[in-house]
Design a protein around this motif. Structure first.
Motif, PDB file in Angstrom:
ATOM      1  N   ASN A  70       0.805  -1.218   0.000  1.00  0.00           N
ATOM      2  CA  ASN A  70       0.000   0.000   0.000  1.00  0.00           C
ATOM      3  C   ASN A  70       0.839   1.269   0.000  1.00  0.00           C
ATOM      4  OD1 ASN A  70      -2.441  -1.473   0.147  1.00  0.00           O
ATOM      5  ND2 ASN A  70      -2.218  -1.681   2.360  1.00  0.00           N
ATOM      6  N   ASN A  71       2.117   1.128   0.282  1.00  0.00           N
ATOM      7  CA  ASN A  71       2.951   2.322   0.454  1.00  0.00           C
ATOM      8  C   ASN A  71       3.886   2.576  -0.723  1.00  0.00           C
ATOM      9  OD1 ASN A  71       4.495   0.094   0.912  1.00  0.00           O
ATOM     10  ND2 ASN A  71       5.655   0.961   2.623  1.00  0.00           N
ATOM     11  N   LYS A  72       3.672   1.892  -1.837  1.00  0.00           N
ATOM     12  CA  LYS A  72       4.532   2.084  -2.993  1.00  0.00           C
ATOM     13  C   LYS A  72       3.726   2.603  -4.173  1.00  0.00           C
ATOM     14  CE  LYS A  72       8.186  -1.282  -1.977  1.00  0.00           C
ATOM     15  NZ  LYS A  72       8.937  -2.448  -2.497  1.00  0.00           N
ATOM     16  N   GLY A 120       7.893  -8.592 -10.867  1.00  0.00           N
ATOM     17  CA  GLY A 120       9.302  -8.866 -11.134  1.00  0.00           C
ATOM     18  C   GLY A 120      10.207  -7.847 -10.477  1.00  0.00           C
ATOM     19  N   SER A 121       9.804  -6.570 -10.522  1.00  0.00           N
ATOM     20  CA  SER A 121      10.588  -5.515  -9.885  1.00  0.00           C
ATOM     21  C   SER A 121      10.641  -5.702  -8.376  1.00  0.00           C
ATOM     22  CB  SER A 121       9.982  -4.151 -10.225  1.00  0.00           C
ATOM     23  OG  SER A 121      10.672  -3.111  -9.558  1.00  0.00           O
ATOM     24  N   GLU A 122       9.515  -6.098  -7.785  1.00  0.00           N
ATOM     25  CA  GLU A 122       9.457  -6.337  -6.341  1.00  0.00           C
ATOM     26  C   GLU A 122      10.369  -7.502  -5.941  1.00  0.00           C
ATOM     27  OE1 GLU A 122       7.997  -5.896  -2.309  1.00  0.00           O
ATOM     28  OE2 GLU A 122       8.095  -4.595  -4.066  1.00  0.00           O
TER      29      GLU A 122
END
Length: 351
Positions: free
Chosen positions: A116-118, A142-144
């Motif tokens: 929720n914070n990105k 994929g980035s995460e």
């Protein structure tokens, strides 16, 4: 180490296990060969087949100028260097295991990767070039995953704990031991194995050598501990997600075997470790779930008290929710919350 016969449905676990088994075998065979050759050279010297001045060549290249030189390399230097190479390889395989495991989970559920914070912004040209919303989802996930892996073992540990309800410490592995493995790998890769003050203070290092030395016992212990850790992770993930291989899923979908509207009714019977845990587990407000939170009252059909420690109960709900409930019970069983536990599927029907 006792031979591990367990084989799971998580591809990353199977790949890691296969590689670890190959590395163990490679190390033992190589050291065996070194020692056999060293013993042969000692015997040849006793039989006067060679002298102290005998030189050794391989494929027309000089490899040692005396029996003493080649034996010291075969028994000490080469095994030590070889262990370093293998240890670095093992730690790299562990990171690959983490990456591949998260990727496999993402193919099943994106819930663990929701934050929720990105925020993420896209240029208009990028959005217009995308044909399917799944491309954006895959890019975000994929980035995460790459972000988690690149931040090191502490962030990986934190992600598995908070997002996947999988505590590495529950595997029986001492996390300080895991951190020592990572720190030794980092010094070997980035500092030529030279021990710095940070390592000395962090691990209370008291040995005389100022360079990392990977002893045989440490390497074999690392193989055992990491296999134990990855097996625990596999079983924990298997409790929470449907790990049926994608090809099998596709075949079932084509045959109509998979239906999101399937309702399952199951009966369980168990003897609890104590009456308090029995009361907690069978309370209407007891919550469970890996990808969401559900109340026991939502699936309860009935509960039959057999005595202070035993009960039989029936649950009914969607395939997904009952699957998560069953997974929770399997995990509780492995953590020895039951003296015995059994269940049977009563019936399956379409809603």
């Amino acid at each position: 180490m006792q031979k591990e016969e367990f084989r799971g449905r998580l591809v990353s676990y199977n790949n890691f296990t296969r590689e670890i088994r190959a590395i163990r075998r490679l190390y033992l065979i190589t050291v065996f060969t070194y020692e056999e050759k060293a013993n042969q050279i000692r015997q040849d010297k006793l039989d006067l087949k060679i002298t102290n001045a005998t030189e050794f060549y391989f494929r027309d290249e000089l490899i040692a100028r005396s029996p003493y030189e080649i034996n010291s390399k075969l028994t000490e230097r080469y095994p030590s260097i070889f262990r370093e190479f293998l240890f670095i390889r093992v730690m790299s395989l562990l990171e690959t295991f983490f990456y591949d495991t998260l990727y496999e989970i993402a193919q099943i559920s994106n819930v663990p990767f929701r934050t929720n914070n990105k925020e993420r912004t896209y240029k208009l040209a990028e959005l217009l070039s995308i044909d399917d919303i799944m491309e954006i989802k895959q890019e975000i996930i994929g980035s995460e995953i790459r972000s988690v892996i690149s931040q090191g073992h502490r962030e990986i540990n934190r992600f598995f704990d908070r997002r996947l309800n999988t505590k590495f410490s529950d595997s029986g592995l001492n996390l300080k031991r895991l951190e020592l493995m990572y720190d030794k790998r980092n010094l070997l890769v980035h500092n030529n194995g030279i021990i710095d003050d940070t390592f000395i203070h962090k691990h209370n290092y008291l040995e005389r050598s100022r360079r990392i030395v990977i002893q045989e016992g440490f390497l074999l212990e690392a193989l055992d501990l990491l296999q134990k850790l990855t097996l625990y992770i596999y079983r924990s993930i298997d409790d929470q997600f449907d790990l049926v291989p994608r090809k099998i899923k596709d075949r079932k979908k084509q045959s109509g075997a998979i239906n999101d509207d399937i309702i399952i009714e199951e009966v369980y019977k168990a003897s609890f470790i104590n009456s308090e845990y029995k009361e907690i587990l069978l309370n209407d407000n007891f919550s469970f779930g890996f990808t969401g939170k559900y109340l026991f009252s939502e699936i309860k059909v009935n509960v039959i008290d057999l005595n202070d420690y035993e009960a039989q109960w029936t649950v009914r709900g969607s395939k997904k929710i009952i699957g998560e409930y069953r997974g929770f019970l399997r995990k509780a069983k492995r953590h020895e919350k039951f003296r015995y536990f059994e269940f049977m599927k009563v019936r399956t029907e379409e809603n």
